[in-house]
Design an enzyme around this catalytic site. Structure first.
Site, PDB file in Angstrom:
ATOM      1  N   ASP A  32       0.878  -1.152   0.000  1.00 18.70           N
ATOM      2  CA  ASP A  32       0.000   0.000   0.000  1.00 18.70           C
ATOM      3  C   ASP A  32       0.931   1.221   0.000  1.00 18.70           C
ATOM      4  O   ASP A  32       2.109   1.098   0.349  1.00 18.70           O
ATOM      5  CB  ASP A  32      -0.850  -0.064   1.282  1.00 18.70           C
ATOM      6  CG  ASP A  32      -1.633   1.195   1.513  1.00 18.70           C
ATOM      7  OD1 ASP A  32      -2.426   1.555   0.640  1.00 18.70           O
ATOM      8  OD2 ASP A  32      -1.443   1.830   2.569  1.00 18.70           O
ATOM      9  N   LEU A  33       0.434   2.374  -0.395  1.00 14.34           N
ATOM     10  CA  LEU A  33       1.324   3.542  -0.475  1.00 14.34           C
ATOM     11  C   LEU A  33       1.192   4.459   0.748  1.00 14.34           C
ATOM     12  O   LEU A  33       2.119   4.563   1.564  1.00 14.34           O
ATOM     13  CB  LEU A  33       1.019   4.315  -1.771  1.00 14.34           C
ATOM     14  CG  LEU A  33       1.868   5.553  -2.038  1.00 14.34           C
ATOM     15  CD1 LEU A  33       3.331   5.204  -2.219  1.00 14.34           C
ATOM     16  CD2 LEU A  33       1.350   6.282  -3.285  1.00 14.34           C
ATOM     17  N   ASP A  34       0.027   5.079   0.879  1.00 14.66           N
ATOM     18  CA  ASP A  34      -0.186   6.034   1.968  1.00 14.66           C
ATOM     19  C   ASP A  34      -0.130   5.328   3.315  1.00 14.66           C
ATOM     20  O   ASP A  34      -0.936   4.445   3.588  1.00 14.66           O
ATOM     21  CB  ASP A  34      -1.575   6.692   1.839  1.00 14.66           C
ATOM     22  CG  ASP A  34      -1.684   7.578   0.608  1.00 14.66           C
ATOM     23  OD1 ASP A  34      -0.649   7.830  -0.021  1.00 14.66           O
ATOM     24  OD2 ASP A  34      -2.794   8.014   0.296  1.00 14.66           O
ATOM     25  N   THR A  59       1.592  10.073   3.777  1.00 14.53           N
ATOM     26  CA  THR A  59       0.713  11.057   3.162  1.00 14.53           C
ATOM     27  C   THR A  59      -0.615  11.161   3.916  1.00 14.53           C
ATOM     28  O   THR A  59      -1.388  12.087   3.669  1.00 14.53           O
ATOM     29  CB  THR A  59       0.449  10.711   1.681  1.00 14.53           C
ATOM     30  OG1 THR A  59       0.387   9.298   1.578  1.00 14.53           O
ATOM     31  CG2 THR A  59       1.551  11.246   0.804  1.00 14.53           C
ATOM     32  N   LYS A  90      -8.611   6.146   6.292  1.00 20.19           N
ATOM     33  CA  LYS A  90      -7.390   5.525   5.769  1.00 20.19           C
ATOM     34  C   LYS A  90      -7.721   4.359   4.835  1.00 20.19           C
ATOM     35  O   LYS A  90      -8.473   3.464   5.201  1.00 20.19           O
ATOM     36  CB  LYS A  90      -6.492   5.045   6.907  1.00 20.19           C
ATOM     37  CG  LYS A  90      -5.788   6.189   7.598  1.00 20.19           C
ATOM     38  CD  LYS A  90      -4.764   5.676   8.584  1.00 20.19           C
ATOM     39  CE  LYS A  90      -4.072   6.832   9.270  1.00 20.19           C
ATOM     40  NZ  LYS A  90      -3.192   6.374  10.338  1.00 20.19           N
ATOM     41  N   SER A 105      -2.501   0.740  -4.351  1.00 24.63           N
ATOM     42  CA  SER A 105      -3.013   1.896  -3.610  1.00 24.63           C
ATOM     43  C   SER A 105      -4.373   2.344  -4.118  1.00 24.63           C
ATOM     44  O   SER A 105      -4.647   2.271  -5.312  1.00 24.63           O
ATOM     45  CB  SER A 105      -2.009   3.056  -3.761  1.00 24.63           C
ATOM     46  OG  SER A 105      -2.579   4.268  -3.315  1.00 24.63           O
ATOM     47  N   ALA A 106      -5.188   2.850  -3.200  1.00 24.06           N
ATOM     48  CA  ALA A 106      -6.494   3.378  -3.591  1.00 24.06           C
ATOM     49  C   ALA A 106      -6.377   4.774  -4.183  1.00 24.06           C
ATOM     50  O   ALA A 106      -7.316   5.286  -4.777  1.00 24.06           O
ATOM     51  CB  ALA A 106      -7.392   3.437  -2.362  1.00 24.06           C
ATOM     52  N   LYS A 162     -11.097  -0.745  -1.689  1.00 25.29           N
ATOM     53  CA  LYS A 162     -10.819  -1.626  -0.564  1.00 25.29           C
ATOM     54  C   LYS A 162     -11.990  -1.471   0.410  1.00 25.29           C
ATOM     55  O   LYS A 162     -12.494  -0.357   0.540  1.00 25.29           O
ATOM     56  CB  LYS A 162      -9.511  -1.200   0.137  1.00 25.29           C
ATOM     57  CG  LYS A 162      -8.261  -1.283  -0.763  1.00 25.29           C
ATOM     58  CD  LYS A 162      -7.067  -0.618  -0.077  1.00 25.29           C
ATOM     59  CE  LYS A 162      -5.855  -0.590  -0.999  1.00 25.29           C
ATOM     60  NZ  LYS A 162      -4.707   0.126  -0.439  1.00 25.29           N
ATOM     61  N   GLU A 195       0.098  -3.307   4.617  1.00 27.77           N
ATOM     62  CA  GLU A 195      -1.014  -2.348   4.703  1.00 27.77           C
ATOM     63  C   GLU A 195      -1.056  -1.631   6.051  1.00 27.77           C
ATOM     64  O   GLU A 195      -0.718  -2.230   7.074  1.00 27.77           O
ATOM     65  CB  GLU A 195      -2.345  -3.105   4.554  1.00 27.77           C
ATOM     66  CG  GLU A 195      -3.047  -2.934   3.242  1.00 27.77           C
ATOM     67  CD  GLU A 195      -3.606  -1.536   2.970  1.00 27.77           C
ATOM     68  OE1 GLU A 195      -3.626  -0.684   3.876  1.00 27.77           O
ATOM     69  OE2 GLU A 195      -4.012  -1.298   1.826  1.00 27.77           O
ATOM     70  N   ASP A 196      -1.504  -0.378   6.044  1.00 28.84           N
ATOM     71  CA  ASP A 196      -1.617   0.362   7.310  1.00 28.84           C
ATOM     72  C   ASP A 196      -3.069   0.606   7.709  1.00 28.84           C
ATOM     73  O   ASP A 196      -3.327   1.187   8.767  1.00 28.84           O
ATOM     74  CB  ASP A 196      -0.926   1.728   7.214  1.00 28.84           C
ATOM     75  CG  ASP A 196      -1.718   2.692   6.359  1.00 28.84           C
ATOM     76  OD1 ASP A 196      -2.115   2.303   5.242  1.00 28.84           O
ATOM     77  OD2 ASP A 196      -1.978   3.820   6.814  1.00 28.84           O
TER      78      ASP A 196
HETATM   79  P1  B16 Z   1      -6.831  10.075  -3.496  1.00 36.54           P
HETATM   80  P2  B16 Z   1      -3.656   4.013   0.038  1.00 36.54           P
HETATM   81  C1  B16 Z   1      -5.585   5.875   0.032  1.00 36.54           C
HETATM   82  O1  B16 Z   1      -4.289   5.461  -0.324  1.00 36.54           O
HETATM   83  C2  B16 Z   1      -5.570   6.684   1.306  1.00 36.54           C
HETATM   84  O2  B16 Z   1      -5.176   5.878   2.405  1.00 36.54           O
HETATM   85  C3  B16 Z   1      -6.935   7.236   1.563  1.00 36.54           C
HETATM   86  O3  B16 Z   1      -6.944   8.010   2.740  1.00 36.54           O
HETATM   87  C4  B16 Z   1      -7.376   8.074   0.359  1.00 36.54           C
HETATM   88  O4  B16 Z   1      -8.683   8.590   0.545  1.00 36.54           O
HETATM   89  C5  B16 Z   1      -7.328   7.204  -0.892  1.00 36.54           C
HETATM   90  O5  B16 Z   1      -6.023   6.683  -1.055  1.00 36.54           O
HETATM   91  C6  B16 Z   1      -7.698   7.972  -2.135  1.00 36.54           C
HETATM   92  O6  B16 Z   1      -6.703   8.934  -2.396  1.00 36.54           O
HETATM   93  O7  B16 Z   1      -7.806  11.080  -2.981  1.00 36.54           O
HETATM   94  O8  B16 Z   1      -5.411  10.611  -3.604  1.00 36.54           O
HETATM   95  O9  B16 Z   1      -7.274   9.412  -4.772  1.00 36.54           O
HETATM   96  O10 B16 Z   1      -3.527   3.977   1.518  1.00 36.54           O
HETATM   97  O11 B16 Z   1      -4.574   2.974  -0.558  1.00 36.54           O
HETATM   98  O12 B16 Z   1      -2.299   4.079  -0.658  1.00 36.54           O
HETATM   99 MG    MG Z   2      -2.669   3.199   3.409  1.00 31.14          MG
END
Ligand code: B16
Ligand code: MG
Length: 215
Positions: free
Chosen positions: A9-11, A17, A45, A114-115, A145, A169-170
């Site tokens: 996962d990224l964030d 982030t 998250k 990542s989402a 997710k 994953e976090d």
């Molecule tokens: P965006 P991940 C997710 O990234 C974030 O954890 C989540 O807080 C955020 O709403 C989502 O990406 C969408 O991000 O607005 O930049 O498209 O944790 O799956 O890497």
């Molecule tokens: Mg994350």
């Protein structure tokens, strides 16, 4: 387990982030006239942008129509993009680069799952593109997710067996996504929140490829 791939996962796993998402959502909540706490932020998250907005509006007890929601999501994203466009490699979380390097050296494939629709900006700003064989982000999936689509797509692109790969994953929703897809999942953070993971580590500081050998 014979490990063929690690999917990240990224964030909150590679970079923090989550703090920028929080700042942008908090600013939006203030503008709408209510407070948004760090505890509330846990619920966002790993969750998609529009679903995050729905949760935020639920917290603020607000009912808005679709076009109003799209405008608010755009506004939040523009603040968020302003923050991430200033990111540097210094913001990569401790231990991550050396772990990624050792995976490469040992022929273990790597992916981002990542989402976020902003994943590529973050990866480019932090100079991490060279460490990943594939990047599956919010632009490439239709299900958020805890649906496992993002991780299943990563596994497919890497051409590896799900049972031979690990997801890091976090977020609760992300761990559920990994488990729903049949992956072994390592949670990054606190075991109180991430208890559904197979194993939880606080970060990558003391985590090396040798730790994978005992899984
Ligand atoms: P965006 P991940 C997710 O990234 C974030 O954890 C989540 O807080 C955020 O709403 C989502 O990406 C969408 O991000 O607005 O930049 O498209 O944790 O799956 O890497
Ligand atoms: Mg994350």
């Amino acid at each position: 387990m014979k490990i063929e791939a690690c999917i990240f996962d990224l964030d909150g796993v590679i970079v923090d982030t989550a703090k920028y998402h929080y700042l942008a959502w908090e600013k939006l909540a203030k503008e709408l006239g209510f407070n948004f706490s760090k505890k509330d932020n846990e619920r966002l998250k790993g969750v998609s942008r529009m679903r995050s907005l729905d949760i935020l509006l639920e917290i603020g007890n607000l009912n808005l129509n679709n076009s109003e929601k799209i405008e608010l999501a755009k506004k939040k994203n523009s603040w968020y993009v302003e923050y991430i466009s200033k990111m540097t490699p210094e913001e990569i979380l401790p231990g991550v680069v050396s772990f990624l390097k050792s995976l490469k050296d040992n022929g273990i494939k790597t992916a981002i799952g990542s989402a976020s629709k902003n994943a590529l900006t973050i990866i480019e700003r932090t100079d991490l593109l060279k460490y990943f064989d594939t990047i599956i982000d919010g632009n490439k999936v239709s299900e958020a997710k805890p649906n496992p689509e993002v991780f299943l797509k990563a596994a497919k692109e890497l051409n590896i067996k799900i049972e031979n790969s690990i997801v890091f994953e976090d977020a609760k929703a992300g761990i559920e996504a990994a488990k729903n897809g049949g992956f072994y999942c390592i949670g990054i953070g606190s075991a109180d929140i991430l208890y559904k993971a197979n194993r939880v580590i606080p970060d990558f500081k003391n985590f090396t490829i040798a730790n994978l050998a005992v899984l």
